[in-house]
Design a protein around this motif. Structure first.
Motif, PDB file in Angstrom:
ATOM      1  N   GLN A  45       0.804  -1.221   0.000  1.00  8.46           N
ATOM      2  CA  GLN A  45       0.000   0.000   0.000  1.00  8.46           C
ATOM      3  C   GLN A  45       0.840   1.275   0.000  1.00  8.46           C
ATOM      4  O   GLN A  45       0.283   2.380   0.018  1.00  8.46           O
ATOM      5  CB  GLN A  45      -0.998   0.029   1.171  1.00  8.46           C
ATOM      6  N   ASP A  46       2.160   1.160  -0.053  1.00 11.77           N
ATOM      7  CA  ASP A  46       2.994   2.356  -0.199  1.00 11.77           C
ATOM      8  C   ASP A  46       2.788   2.955  -1.598  1.00 11.77           C
ATOM      9  O   ASP A  46       2.722   2.226  -2.596  1.00 11.77           O
ATOM     10  CB  ASP A  46       4.481   2.016  -0.035  1.00 11.77           C
ATOM     11  N   VAL A  47       2.705   4.269  -1.674  1.00 11.08           N
ATOM     12  CA  VAL A  47       2.641   4.969  -2.954  1.00 11.08           C
ATOM     13  C   VAL A  47       4.059   5.317  -3.379  1.00 11.08           C
ATOM     14  O   VAL A  47       4.834   5.884  -2.595  1.00 11.08           O
ATOM     15  CB  VAL A  47       1.788   6.248  -2.849  1.00 11.08           C
ATOM     16  N   VAL A  48       4.425   4.966  -4.611  1.00 16.77           N
ATOM     17  CA  VAL A  48       5.784   5.191  -5.089  1.00 16.77           C
ATOM     18  C   VAL A  48       5.751   5.742  -6.515  1.00 16.77           C
ATOM     19  O   VAL A  48       4.747   5.631  -7.223  1.00 16.77           O
ATOM     20  CB  VAL A  48       6.608   3.882  -5.070  1.00 16.77           C
ATOM     21  N   THR A  49       6.855   6.342  -6.906  1.00 16.68           N
ATOM     22  CA  THR A  49       7.045   6.754  -8.295  1.00 16.68           C
ATOM     23  C   THR A  49       8.218   5.964  -8.860  1.00 16.68           C
ATOM     24  O   THR A  49       9.110   5.545  -8.112  1.00 16.68           O
ATOM     25  CB  THR A  49       7.316   8.267  -8.411  1.00 16.68           C
ATOM     26  N   TYR A  50       8.235   5.783 -10.192  1.00 19.65           N
ATOM     27  CA  TYR A  50       9.253   4.925 -10.781  1.00 19.65           C
ATOM     28  C   TYR A  50       9.342   5.170 -12.289  1.00 19.65           C
ATOM     29  O   TYR A  50       8.468   5.803 -12.896  1.00 19.65           O
ATOM     30  CB  TYR A  50       8.907   3.452 -10.531  1.00 19.65           C
ATOM     31  N   THR A  51      10.426   4.670 -12.856  1.00 19.87           N
ATOM     32  CA  THR A  51      10.553   4.640 -14.308  1.00 19.87           C
ATOM     33  C   THR A  51      10.437   3.183 -14.752  1.00 19.87           C
ATOM     34  O   THR A  51      10.669   2.265 -13.959  1.00 19.87           O
ATOM     35  CB  THR A  51      11.904   5.203 -14.769  1.00 19.87           C
ATOM     36  N   LEU A  52      10.095   2.971 -15.991  1.00 23.08           N
ATOM     37  CA  LEU A  52       9.939   1.615 -16.509  1.00 23.08           C
ATOM     38  C   LEU A  52      11.188   1.163 -17.252  1.00 23.08           C
ATOM     39  O   LEU A  52      11.812   1.930 -17.977  1.00 23.08           O
ATOM     40  CB  LEU A  52       8.730   1.535 -17.447  1.00 23.08           C
TER      41      LEU A  52
END
Length: 207
Positions: A45-52
């Protein structure tokens, strides 16, 4: 381009999980090594940002970070493992063994068995933790339980808390506590008159 999503599956003992993108879509594989910071341990349930990027399992999240590098304060971090109580219990138990040896209630070999088994168990947990992070061959759970059963459970408790390994999975912990109870039951029998007689006979035969 950065994407945002929520960790919907996370296996902390193996160091990987899956992120479901905001707006829907197929979950994206993520490994602990892809997190930009190791200050915060990932959790469901942590909200994260990322690249693919491309990984062995298909699309993989890379350069993962928390928005503002802070986990939402409204959701408490899930506690796992034995915690401080488990470490205290293991320490008190080993202290009890030492006192029993000094009082002549147990032979020195019993204390040595617990010490060596706990050290070996710690090392096996550490090796399995490293294997989980590298997605290498793992140590079978039955091996970990056997080590705990023969007297290595204090070392296992320390490893579960300090290394944060095998501290959440319910089925594993249920069997682990059965091995602790069984080992303590055998020790209790050794301290009984019948067990003391057996230990005395073994000591006499060994001379």
């Amino acid at each position: 381009m950065r994407h945002q999503g929520r960790i919907t599956r996370w296996k902390d003992d193996q160091g990987f999980g899956f992120i479901t993108p905001d707006g829907g879509g197929e979950p994206v594989f993520v490994h602990i090594k892809s997190f930009a910071s190791r200050r915060l341990r990932p959790s469901e349930q942590d909200v994260v940002t990322y690249t693919l990027g491309a990984g062995e399992r298909g699309p993989q999240a890379l350069k993962v970070s928390y928005p503002g590098e802070r986990r939402p304060a409204s959701r408490p971090r899930r506690a796992g493992g034995n915690g401080t109580a488990g470490l205290l219990f293991a320490g008190v138990f080993l202290g009890f063994i030492a006192v029993a040896v000094m009082l002549g209630k147990l032979p020195l070999g019993v204390a040595g068995l617990y010490g060596l088994a706990s050290l070996l168990t710690w090392l096996v947990y550490w090796k399995d933790k490293c294997a989980a992070q590298k997605e290498a061959r793992r140590t079978p759970e039955k091996t970990l339980h056997l080590l705990a059963l023969i007297g290595g459970w204090p070392g296992a408790m320390a490893a579960q808390q300090i290394l944060r390994h095998k501290s959440i999975k319910g089925s594993f912990r249920f069997v682990f506590w059965l091995t602790v109870i069984a080992n303590c039951a055998v020790l209790g029998w050794l301290l009984s008159p019948g067990g003391a007689a057996v230990l005395g006979l073994i000591a006499a035969l060994g001379r």
